[in-house]
Design a protein around this motif. Structure first.
Motif, PDB file in Angstrom:
ATOM      1  N   GLN A 277      61.579 -16.594  24.553  1.00  0.00           N
ATOM      2  CA  GLN A 277      61.152 -15.977  25.814  1.00  0.00           C
ATOM      3  C   GLN A 277      60.196 -14.803  25.608  1.00  0.00           C
ATOM      4  O   GLN A 277      60.072 -13.946  26.473  1.00  0.00           O
ATOM      5  N   THR A 278      59.493 -14.791  24.469  1.00  0.00           N
ATOM      6  CA  THR A 278      58.574 -13.683  24.181  1.00  0.00           C
ATOM      7  C   THR A 278      57.140 -14.051  24.487  1.00  0.00           C
ATOM      8  O   THR A 278      56.389 -13.239  25.079  1.00  0.00           O
ATOM      9  N   ARG A 292      50.258 -26.217  23.239  1.00  0.00           N
ATOM     10  CA  ARG A 292      51.536 -25.879  22.611  1.00  0.00           C
ATOM     11  C   ARG A 292      51.427 -25.796  21.092  1.00  0.00           C
ATOM     12  O   ARG A 292      52.429 -25.786  20.391  1.00  0.00           O
ATOM     13  N   ASN A 293      50.205 -25.743  20.558  1.00  0.00           N
ATOM     14  CA  ASN A 293      50.033 -25.731  19.116  1.00  0.00           C
ATOM     15  C   ASN A 293      50.352 -24.378  18.497  1.00  0.00           C
ATOM     16  O   ASN A 293      50.645 -24.294  17.309  1.00  0.00           O
ATOM     17  N   SER A 294      50.269 -23.310  19.284  1.00  0.00           N
ATOM     18  CA  SER A 294      50.492 -21.975  18.749  1.00  0.00           C
ATOM     19  C   SER A 294      51.015 -21.082  19.862  1.00  0.00           C
ATOM     20  O   SER A 294      51.193 -21.508  21.000  1.00  0.00           O
ATOM     21  N   PHE A 295      51.251 -19.817  19.525  1.00  0.00           N
ATOM     22  CA  PHE A 295      51.789 -18.892  20.525  1.00  0.00           C
ATOM     23  C   PHE A 295      50.688 -18.455  21.494  1.00  0.00           C
ATOM     24  O   PHE A 295      49.497 -18.411  21.162  1.00  0.00           O
ATOM     25  N   GLY A 296      51.120 -18.117  22.716  1.00  0.00           N
ATOM     26  CA  GLY A 296      50.180 -17.664  23.738  1.00  0.00           C
ATOM     27  C   GLY A 296      50.270 -16.162  23.944  1.00  0.00           C
ATOM     28  O   GLY A 296      50.579 -15.416  23.020  1.00  0.00           O
ATOM     29  N   ASP A 297      50.037 -15.738  25.166  1.00  0.00           N
ATOM     30  CA  ASP A 297      50.070 -14.305  25.483  1.00  0.00           C
ATOM     31  C   ASP A 297      51.504 -13.811  25.556  1.00  0.00           C
ATOM     32  O   ASP A 297      52.439 -14.596  25.678  1.00  0.00           O
ATOM     33  N   ARG A 298      51.658 -12.475  25.480  1.00  0.00           N
ATOM     34  CA  ARG A 298      52.987 -11.886  25.594  1.00  0.00           C
ATOM     35  C   ARG A 298      53.400 -11.881  27.061  1.00  0.00           C
ATOM     36  O   ARG A 298      52.677 -11.399  27.937  1.00  0.00           O
TER      37      ARG A 298
END
Length: 413
Positions: A277-278, A292-298
């Motif tokens: 949930q970060t 969905r390949n990597s992390f997005g914004d906070r």
């Protein structure tokens, strides 16, 4: 005094001479049927008394019997007791026969072949059917797990009704079949998952054919592990044999026995992976819808409030919309940039969709057994119904209906 002593000795001698004349010795040899030598250790008793003897290593005996004795009783462990009248005979030879009524220590090893357990040169584990049924498992094989030494049972999958992998005494091939031979009431039964012999088809784990048997219908289950099992059942038994004996009707003096059993069980997923949930969906710290390949914004850095959708068809980032079954429409959200990593994504809400895929599973198992009989005829009728819903909401169910009729009758002697 002298005359009195002489008279006493004469009376004593006369009494002993009379008793000696009344007793006599009887000899003989005790043999066993179809045996050439004598039966050692057999007991020979005078009927109605505790006086007797046992046969020597050659089966011979000698016994002094009084004139009042009329019958000798010959007995031995595992043999039928024989009574022989004495009459005027001085030699009595007897042949003992095996007591075929003692069946508790007899095991079935092949079609119609029986052997005494202590003389059978193979390792055998016996499990009673009631111990399999009360495990609460829906299948026979999984109910056997942990009940027999040297037997490894592994589920093929977590789907309801999925089969199980059974292995006896270790892996003996790399890519060949190591399934044991299953014998049900003297008949070989296939435990293949499907016609192709594969474990899964169309993404669904198939069940084992042996699981078609209702555990409530099993009387005993025996696991034969030794090489002699293969000698009795052929090459198909090289990986061991599982001999299953089903329940039959019994002599109840004409009475009818009715047994009803009902079981309800609930299943839940033991542990779910923690929900992240970060960060939102995206790539390299930027919000990108569908990426969905990597992390997005906070998520914590978003402004909050409603998301900004691209609804203008003339816009450069316009991607159209999707119409859902309920008639509602969904437009795309603007992707983030280095200057604005969140793009049009403003909401800080997160969603846990595990409950959309999983549920509390359950199964109901109902069975009824009706049996009875007399000294000549007996019957057994049983029916079982199993209805299982798995922990996965869609395409996770299993139903099994089993019916058995067993009737036997002795028409003549």
């Amino acid at each position: 005094m002298y005359k009195t002593l002489l008279l006493s000795l004469l009376i004593l001698f006369t009494t002993h001479a009379s008793l000696w004349a009344q007793s006599r010795d009887i000899t003989g040899i005790v043999r066993m049927e179809e045996a050439t030598g004598g039966f050692a250790g057999a007991t020979v008793l005078i009927k109605g008394t505790t006086s007797g003897t046992i046969t020597d290593s050659n089966g011979a005996y000698r016994l002094t019997v009084p004139a009042s004795a009329t019958t000798l009783v010959f007995s031995a462990v595992g043999m039928q007791t024989v009574e022989e009248p004495i009459g005027g005979r001085k030699t009595i030879d007897v042949q003992l026969q095996t007591d075929t009524r003692q069946l508790n220590e007899v095991i079935i090893t092949a079609l119609g072949t029986k052997a005494e357990r202590d003389k059978f040169a193979s390792s055998i584990t016996t499990v009673e059917g009631k111990n399999i049924a009360k495990t609460g498992e829906t299948s026979l094989l999984t109910g056997l797990s942990g009940k027999a030494a040297g037997v490894l049972i592994t589920r093929n999958g977590g789907d309801p009704g999925a089969g199980a992998y059974i292995q006896i005494r270790g892996q003996n091939t790399i890519n060949g079949n190591i399934q044991p031979l299953f014998i049900v009431d003297g008949m070989p039964v296939s435990n293949a998952s499907d016609n192709l012999g594969t474990a899964a088809g169309n993404g669904i784990v198939q069940q084992s054919r042996i699981n078609d048997i209702n555990p409530e219908d099993i009387e005993t289950l025996e696991v034969l592990k030794g090489a002699s099992a293969a000698a009795l059942w052929g090459t198909r038994a090289a990986n061991g044999v599982v001999v299953i004996t089903t329940k039959k009707g019994r002599d109840t003096n004409g009475k009818v026995n009715i047994t009803v059993k009902s079981t309800v069980s609930f299943d839940r997923v033991n542990k779910m992976p923690a929900l992240q949930q970060t960060y939102g969906q995206g790539s390299g710290g930027l919000y990108v819808q569908g990426q969905r390949n990597s992390f997005g914004d906070r998520i914590a850095d978003r402004t909050g409030g409603a998301d900004a959708y691209i609804t203008d068809p003339t816009g450069a980032a316009y991607q159209g919309f999707v119409t859902f079954p309920d008639g509602s429409q969904r437009y795309a959200i603007a992707s983030g940039t280095l200057a604005n990593p969140h793009g049009g994504k403003n909401s800080r809400d997160t969603y846990d969709h595990t409950t959309d895929a999983f549920q509390t599973g359950h199964f109901t198992d109902n069975s009824i057994n009706i049996s009875g009989g007399n000294s000549r005829s007996n019957f057994l009728v049983s029916y079982g119904n199993l209805n299982q819903q798995g922990v996965i909401r869609a395409y996770s169910n299993y139903q099994r209906n089993t019916a058995r009729v067993s009737v036997s009758s002795q028409f003549t002697d």
